[in-house]
Every structure is written in structure tokens, then in C-alpha cells.
Design an enzyme around this catalytic site. Structure first.
Site, mmCIF file in Angstrom:
data_model
loop_
_atom_site.group_PDB
_atom_site.id
_atom_site.type_symbol
_atom_site.label_atom_id
_atom_site.label_comp_id
_atom_site.label_asym_id
_atom_site.label_seq_id
_atom_site.Cartn_x
_atom_site.Cartn_y
_atom_site.Cartn_z
ATOM 1 N N SER A 26 0.873 -1.183 0.000
ATOM 2 C CA SER A 26 0.000 0.000 0.000
ATOM 3 C C SER A 26 0.910 1.234 0.000
ATOM 4 O O SER A 26 2.120 1.124 0.262
ATOM 5 C CB SER A 26 -0.878 -0.003 1.249
ATOM 6 N N ARG A 33 9.397 1.516 2.743
ATOM 7 C CA ARG A 33 10.478 0.846 1.994
ATOM 8 C C ARG A 33 11.359 1.895 1.292
ATOM 9 O O ARG A 33 12.583 1.781 1.275
ATOM 10 C CB ARG A 33 9.907 -0.108 0.947
ATOM 11 N N GLU A 178 -4.695 -15.426 2.812
ATOM 12 C CA GLU A 178 -3.470 -15.178 3.587
ATOM 13 C C GLU A 178 -3.761 -14.897 5.065
ATOM 14 O O GLU A 178 -4.028 -13.760 5.444
ATOM 15 C CB GLU A 178 -2.689 -13.984 2.998
ATOM 16 N N LYS A 220 -1.758 -18.738 1.423
ATOM 17 C CA LYS A 220 -0.506 -18.005 1.668
ATOM 18 C C LYS A 220 -0.285 -17.911 3.172
ATOM 19 O O LYS A 220 -0.718 -16.942 3.813
ATOM 20 C CB LYS A 220 -0.591 -16.616 1.023
ATOM 21 N N GLY A 292 7.272 -10.679 -0.546
ATOM 22 C CA GLY A 292 7.375 -9.246 -0.781
ATOM 23 C C GLY A 292 8.796 -8.823 -0.463
ATOM 24 O O GLY A 292 9.673 -8.740 -1.323
HETATM 25 P P1 13P Z 1 6.303 -10.394 2.849
HETATM 26 O O1 13P Z 1 6.883 -11.552 2.053
HETATM 27 O O2 13P Z 1 7.194 -9.206 2.891
HETATM 28 O O3 13P Z 1 5.803 -10.854 4.193
HETATM 29 O O4 13P Z 1 5.045 -9.888 2.040
HETATM 30 C C1 13P Z 1 4.153 -10.786 1.561
HETATM 31 C C2 13P Z 1 2.806 -10.169 1.543
HETATM 32 O O5 13P Z 1 2.209 -10.028 0.514
HETATM 33 C C3 13P Z 1 2.198 -9.761 2.827
HETATM 34 O O6 13P Z 1 0.852 -9.518 2.650
#
Ligand code: 13P
Length: 340
Positions: A26, A33, A178, A220, A292
């Protein structure tokens, strides 16, 4: 709802030991970052950074899907090709993050609940028109020293995940489900295993009650791992064994793929753990990544917002994709990190 479309898209994302790039930060998250490399988070910088990722040559061998943020799905390359079209033309499935973030669960101090169900059916219709073939919803489960997560907090998140997944499948959009048990905190790997088990049990029970097609979704989850501040850190093998034990008990084999999040692990650890998990195979699901930070942190470091670092950034990104691709087959070795 077309079961064949759902299961073939779900399978294609994790086919041939491919994984997912989570590039769906987001705007507040991507700002964090960018702050770390002193780059201003303007719309153009965000577009340019994502363009660098998506145009890296060769990633299509290792990346089956990319999760985009709303703004990114509406953006294009410098020459005007919408990102979703660019990815599709390279054989990479475009997806979209649809939750609106985790908030405090009212009257349950410490528990979180993700928002975004209101109006979701209409948003999904628009995303589908823009080319998204899968979606992602992240539920956040925090562990504290006392009684969090509560049984009710877990159930509430499982319910919301299932509501989201059903709305996606109604429109032939593959839901990535997730439920993330955070690795923040000082809890042991044993506590993480207990909580992850309770979460997965609740999630699949709700998905089933909501008539979600297991064959047409991806899970996930977090790996089963000690909290970052825990003094007793587990070995790579212990993490792999606890993670597989947990998945074997609670994830139906009808689910085609499990794509782990990295959750704050270093890039190398996330790859190493995925490799150890797959080295214990064969497993009844494809086991892959949806990283991510573990895919992008080294790329941001190499890029630093400078155009003349473009080649280095793309080289770094391709290498992380490659190494995670090897980890999907259980053939990665830590020594490959330093090899050219
Ligand atoms: P990370 O791999 O940095 O945990 O991010 C994955 C993700 O999409 C979190 O929602």
C-alpha cells in the site's frame, strides 16, 4: 462460478516450480520501503520502481503471478502498456490486493481484523475488467505473551477470509487466502505452531462452510518459526519440519498450492527455509513463495532510486527469483548466494 477456470488459473500460478512476487505494498508501506533507501514516495517513483521489477528479463521462468496494489493496476510502462497487459503478455498472471488493511478488532484488545468487505463485489468486477485474474486478502494474527490471539479473533478473521474468497470465486477470480501469524515478538516456535494450527483449522472450516472451491484457491501462510525476539531461534530443519507438520494436518490436499509469505525473514533465510521444506518432499501441494520483502529488499538496496543502477537492480532481482525457483525444487544451496 466456473470451477475449471478457477482451478486452471490457480495451478498455472504455481506451475513448473514458479512462485508469486508480492508487489502490492500500500502507499504507506511502500513509503516505508522507499524511506529506507532515501527515495521520495511519489506516484512516478512508485511507477518506475514497479516497472523495473516487471520488465526484468527472464523472471517469467520463476514468477507465475504478481500481486499489484490498486494504484499499480492502473499504471503503465513508460511506453504506455498497462502493467497488467505487460505481465500477461509475458505469461505472468496479474493479481490484486483487495483488503484495506488490518485494524483493531473492537472489544478484543490485541486482536486485529482486516477491513474491505463492503463494496468488494463491485471492486472485483472492476479489477477483473482491468485484467486481474487472482486476488489477495491478508489477515493479521498477532501473538502476545498473554491471551492474544483469542479464539474469537481467529474465528472472526477466518470468517472474513472466507467471505472474501467466496466473492472472488463467484467472479472466477482465484483467491489467495493469507492468514499471517506475525513473527514479531518473543514467542517460541512451539507457540507459533499451536497458533498457526488453530488459525488454519478455523480458516479451512470457514472456507468449507462458505462453499469455497479448494481446488480454485491458493493458501498463503506464514512458516512456523520462532518470534524475532525469541532467544531460542530454531534451525532451518526444525522450521521445515514444524511447517510441514502443520500444513499436513490442516491444509486439504485439494488445495493446489501453498505460497509462503516471508514475513520479515531475511532474503537468504526465506529461500533457505523454502528449500528445506521442499527438500522434504514430495508434498501433495505445490509449495512455493509469495514473497514481498524477501524478493525486493536486495533490489531496493541495489536500485536506490538511481537510473544508473537499473541493470544492477534487475540483475539482483533475477537472481533472487532464480534462487527461490531452485528452492521450490529443493535444489538451492546457501553457497549460491555468493556465486556469480
Ligand atoms: P512479505 O513476504 O514481505 O511478508 O510480504 C508478503 C505479503 O504479501 C504480505 O501480505
Amino acid at each position: 462460478m466456473n470451477n475449471d477456470i478457477l482451478s486452471s488459473v490457480a495451478k498455472s500460478i504455481v506451475a513448473k516450480q514458479k512462485g508469486v512476487l508480492a508487489a502490492d505494498e500500500s502507499n504507506p508501506t511502500i513509503k516505508k520501503r522507499f524511506d529506507s533507501i532515501k527515495v521520495e514516495s511519489t506516484e512516478e517513483n512508485r511507477r518506475r520502481y514497479r516497472e523495473i521489477l516487471f520488465t526484468t528479463k527472464g523472471i517469467e521462468r520463476y514468477i507465475g503471478g504478481v500481486i499489484l496494489f490498486d494504484e499499480t493496476l492502473r499504471q503503465s510502462t513508460q511506453d504506455g502498456t498497462p502493467f497488467a497487459r505487460l505481465l500477461s503478455s509475458r505469461g505472468i498472471v496479474p493479481g490484486i490486493k483487495v483488503d484495506k488493511g488490518a485494524k483493531a478488532l473492537a472489544l478484543y484488545p490485541g486482536d486485529k481484523i482486516s477491513e474491505g468487505l463492503d463494496g468488494l463485489r463491485d471492486r472485483l468486477v472492476e479489477y477483473k475488467q482491468m485484467g486481474a485474474k487472482f486476488a489477495k486478502w491478508r489477515a493479521v494474527i498477532e501473538i502476545n505473551e498473554r491471551d492474544v490471539p483469542t479464539t474469537f479473533g481467529i474465528r472472526a478473521n477466518a470468517h472474513v477470509l472466507a467471505r472474501y474468497a467466496a466473492l472472488c470465486q463467484e467472479l472466477d477470480i482465484v483467491p489467495i487466502v493469507e492468514p499471517e501469524v506475525l513473527m514479531d515478538g518473543a514467542h517460541s516456535i512451539e507457540r507459533c505452531e499451536v497458533v498457526t494450527s488453530r488459525v488454519l483449522e478455523a480458516v479451512f472450516s470457514e472456507l468449507d462452510a462458505h462453499r469455497v472451491l479448494f481446488e480454485g484457491m491458493l493458501l498463503k501462510p506464514n512458516m512456523v518459526i520462532a518470534g524475532m525476539k525469541c532467544v531460542q531461534q530454531a534451525s532451518v530443519q526444525q522450521i521445515a519440519e514444524a511447517t510441514i507438520r502443520c500444513m499436513a494436518r490442516y491444509v486439504p490436499t485439494a488445495v493446489p498450492g501453498i505460497v509462503f509469505l516471508s514475513g520479515g525473514q531475511s532474503a537468504e533465510d526465506a529461500t533457505d527455509h523454502l528449500n528445506a521444506i521442499n527438500a522434504m518432499g514430495p508434498h501433495p501441494w505445490q509449495i512455493s513463495f509469495s514473497y514481498g520483502r524477501a524478493l525486493q529488499a536486495p533490489v531496493l538496496e541495489a536500485w536506490k532510486g538511481q537510473e544508473n543502477n537499473l541493470a544492477a537492480a534487475q540483475k539482483t532481482f533475477l537472481k533472487r527469483c532464480q534462487l527461490n525457483g531452485l528452492a521450490c525444487g529443493g535444489t538451492y544451496a546457501r553457497a549460491m548466494e555468493t556465486a556469480e
